[in-house]
Write an enzyme that holds these catalytic residues in place. Structure first.
Site, PDB file in Angstrom:
ATOM      1  N   HIS A  66      87.102 -32.575 -11.034  1.00 29.18           N
ATOM      2  CA  HIS A  66      86.003 -33.381 -11.636  1.00 29.18           C
ATOM      3  C   HIS A  66      84.652 -33.234 -11.469  1.00 29.18           C
ATOM      4  CE1 HIS A  66      89.764 -35.267 -12.627  1.00 29.18           C
ATOM      5  NE2 HIS A  66      89.967 -35.818 -11.300  1.00 29.18           N
ATOM      6  N   HIS A  91      78.659 -36.083  -4.481  1.00 28.16           N
ATOM      7  CA  HIS A  91      79.168 -35.310  -5.604  1.00 28.16           C
ATOM      8  C   HIS A  91      78.035 -35.581  -6.535  1.00 28.16           C
ATOM      9  CE1 HIS A  91      80.621 -39.317  -6.547  1.00 28.16           C
ATOM     10  NE2 HIS A  91      80.177 -38.953  -7.817  1.00 28.16           N
ATOM     11  N   HIS A  93      76.863 -35.127 -11.246  1.00 25.14           N
ATOM     12  CA  HIS A  93      77.295 -35.179 -12.709  1.00 25.14           C
ATOM     13  C   HIS A  93      76.271 -34.520 -13.311  1.00 25.14           C
ATOM     14  CE1 HIS A  93      80.297 -38.561 -11.976  1.00 25.14           C
ATOM     15  NE2 HIS A  93      79.511 -38.760 -11.028  1.00 25.14           N
ATOM     16  N   GLU A 104      74.334 -39.909 -15.434  1.00 22.03           N
ATOM     17  CA  GLU A 104      75.377 -40.910 -15.942  1.00 22.03           C
ATOM     18  C   GLU A 104      74.508 -42.220 -16.360  1.00 22.03           C
ATOM     19  OE1 GLU A 104      78.675 -41.187 -12.960  1.00 22.03           O
ATOM     20  OE2 GLU A 104      79.720 -40.408 -14.793  1.00 22.03           O
ATOM     21  N   HIS A 117      75.343 -38.468  -6.552  1.00 23.32           N
ATOM     22  CA  HIS A 117      75.940 -39.894  -5.872  1.00 23.32           C
ATOM     23  C   HIS A 117      76.379 -39.417  -4.387  1.00 23.32           C
ATOM     24  CE1 HIS A 117      77.126 -41.260 -10.276  1.00 23.32           C
ATOM     25  NE2 HIS A 117      75.725 -41.619  -9.969  1.00 23.32           N
ATOM     26  N   THR A 198      82.723 -44.552 -11.548  1.00 28.16           N
ATOM     27  CA  THR A 198      82.299 -44.138 -12.943  1.00 28.16           C
ATOM     28  C   THR A 198      83.448 -43.227 -13.398  1.00 28.16           C
ATOM     29  OG1 THR A 198      80.982 -41.941 -12.278  1.00 28.16           O
ATOM     30  CG2 THR A 198      79.679 -44.233 -12.685  1.00 28.16           C
TER      31      THR A 198
HETATM   32  N1  LIG Z   1      80.690 -41.724  -9.700  1.00 34.35           N
HETATM   33  S1  LIG Z   1      81.480 -42.484  -8.587  1.00 34.35           S
HETATM   34  O1  LIG Z   1      81.926 -43.416  -9.111  1.00 34.35           O
HETATM   35  O2  LIG Z   1      80.693 -42.093  -7.403  1.00 34.35           O
HETATM   36  C1  LIG Z   1      82.832 -41.252  -7.922  1.00 34.35           C
HETATM   37  C2  LIG Z   1      83.151 -40.227  -8.687  1.00 34.35           C
HETATM   38  F1  LIG Z   1      82.572 -39.826  -9.892  1.00 34.35           F
HETATM   39  C3  LIG Z   1      84.148 -39.350  -8.222  1.00 34.35           C
HETATM   40  F2  LIG Z   1      84.672 -38.276  -8.954  1.00 34.35           F
HETATM   41  C4  LIG Z   1      84.962 -39.597  -7.250  1.00 34.35           C
HETATM   42  S2  LIG Z   1      86.446 -38.687  -6.634  1.00 34.35           S
HETATM   43  O3  LIG Z   1      85.640 -37.316  -6.429  1.00 34.35           O
HETATM   44  O4  LIG Z   1      87.008 -39.118  -5.488  1.00 34.35           O
HETATM   45  C5  LIG Z   1      87.420 -38.423  -8.076  1.00 34.35           C
HETATM   46  C6  LIG Z   1      87.916 -39.654  -8.491  1.00 34.35           C
HETATM   47  O5  LIG Z   1      87.873 -40.675  -7.792  1.00 34.35           O
HETATM   48  C7  LIG Z   1      84.719 -40.956  -6.556  1.00 34.35           C
HETATM   49  N2  LIG Z   1      85.360 -41.058  -5.427  1.00 34.35           N
HETATM   50  C8  LIG Z   1      85.431 -42.245  -4.355  1.00 34.35           C
HETATM   51  C9  LIG Z   1      85.962 -43.405  -5.052  1.00 34.35           C
HETATM   52  C10 LIG Z   1      87.225 -43.455  -5.209  1.00 34.35           C
HETATM   53  C11 LIG Z   1      88.146 -43.533  -3.939  1.00 34.35           C
HETATM   54  C12 LIG Z   1      87.630 -42.394  -3.017  1.00 34.35           C
HETATM   55  C13 LIG Z   1      88.242 -41.943  -2.016  1.00 34.35           C
HETATM   56  C14 LIG Z   1      88.029 -41.085  -1.135  1.00 34.35           C
HETATM   57  C15 LIG Z   1      86.417 -40.377  -1.372  1.00 34.35           C
HETATM   58  C16 LIG Z   1      85.747 -40.768  -2.410  1.00 34.35           C
HETATM   59  C17 LIG Z   1      86.292 -41.853  -3.132  1.00 34.35           C
HETATM   60  C18 LIG Z   1      83.707 -41.538  -6.899  1.00 34.35           C
HETATM   61  F3  LIG Z   1      83.253 -42.548  -6.247  1.00 34.35           F
HETATM   62 ZN   LIG Z   2      79.531 -40.007  -9.377  1.00 33.94          ZN
END
Ligand SMILES: NS(=O)(=O)c1c(F)c(F)c(S(=O)(=O)CCO)c(N[C@H]2CCCc3ccccc32)c1F
Ligand SMILES: [Zn+2]
Length: 263
Positions: A66, A91, A93, A104, A117, A198
């Site tokens: 992703h 990470h 976007h 975003e 982010h 998101t």
């Molecule tokens: N845009 S965003 O909302 O900041 C955002 C992302 F876009 C995103 F892709 C991720 S992900 O890579 O984990 C793939 C899907 O959750 C996260 N993960 C976070 C929150 C979810 C639980 C978790 C657990 C361990 C490490 C990271 C995270 C995310 F917060």
């Molecule tokens: Zn993000």
């Protein structure tokens, strides 16, 4: 959890079928529209602690299909928020070579080239990010808007390793660097609102801080980002480029967006 993507039959219009919160309240991202802004003099400058990592330390760079993400040590943390929030990962976007806009959050309808982010979790109350992820006061994410302009040496510190994580589920160890270099100079000017992840599971658990001032990366750095990685795994015959990995603006449901600056 169930497979999800940004387009096609598993795209964002279908996320709620397996992830009910995606159809819920307080969803992110939103358009940061001047009509919804309220100046809040209690919003103090964001302070980052232990962001200046040593190059003797290694971080895990990964492609989860992703986004590309970089693990961060939990001693990195934020102050100036209601709780101490410790770092978990960062990470990105972004858009695509033909449609470069891929942030975003948008500002008065303007979509930026990309968005960084930095995900933190409430370490006063929870042991790790996974436990914190579905708690209403669980997460704090720093949003950094990205424009094409001057070369960004801090970005270069991990973009140069992208060829090691071309395919889904690949990860490598990379030398750590000063993560502060990825943030804008001014940390006293930002938007603040209650929102969500998101991506699925879209938990309404994020205290969002989006900095007013974008950072820049060069055209070459942007092209490297949107042409180097694939959402498909190495085994799959047809490589699917990973780009356009941004969720569209959600209804702000007349949410108030606080700002730490006067227009
Ligand atoms: N845009 S965003 O909302 O900041 C955002 C992302 F876009 C995103 F892709 C991720 S992900 O890579 O984990 C793939 C899907 O959750 C996260 N993960 C976070 C929150 C979810 C639980 C978790 C657990 C361990 C490490 C990271 C995270 C995310 F917060
Ligand atoms: Zn993000």
């Amino acid at each position: 959890g169930h497979k999800w993507t940004y387009t096609g039959p598993d795209g964002e219009e279908h996320w709620h079928e397996h992830y009910p919160f995606c159809h819920g309240t307080f969803q992110s991202p939103i358009d940061l529209n001047s009509e919804l802004l309220r100046y809040d003099p209690t919003l103090v400058p964001i302070e980052v602690w232990n962001y200046n990592l040593s190059s003797y330390e290694q971080l895990t760079l990964g492609n989860n299909g992703h986004s590309v993400q970089l693990s961060l040590p939990r001693r990195m943390h934020l102050s100036g928020l209601p709780h101490r929030y410790s770092a978990a990962q960062l990470h990105l976007h972004w858009g695509s070579p033909t449609m470069p806009a891929g942030s975003e959050h948008t500002v008065n309808g303007k979509q930026f080239t990309a968005e960084l982010h930095v995900v933190h979790f409430n370490s006063d109350r929870y042991p790790n990010v996974s436990v914190a992820a579905d708690k209403s006061d669980g997460l704090a994410v720093l949003g950094i808007l990205i424009e094409v302009g001057d070369y960004n040496p801090s970005f270069g510190q991990f973009l140069k390793y992208l060829d090691g994580v071309k395919y889904k589920d690949q990860r490598i160890q990379v030398p750590a660097f000063d993560i502060r270099g990825l943030l804008p100079a001014r940390m006293d000017e930002y938007y603040r609102y209650d929102g969500s992840l998101t991506t699925p599971p879209c938990y309404p658990s994020v205290l969002w801080t989006v900095f007013r001032n974008p950072i820049t990366i060069s055209e070459e750095q942007f092209l490297a980002l949107c042409t180097s990685v694939f959402s498909s795994s190495q085994q799959e015959s047809a490589p699917v480029p990973l780009n356009g990995n941004y969720r569209k603006s959600q209804d702000s449901e007349d949410r108030i967006i606080l700002v730490s600056f006067r227009e």
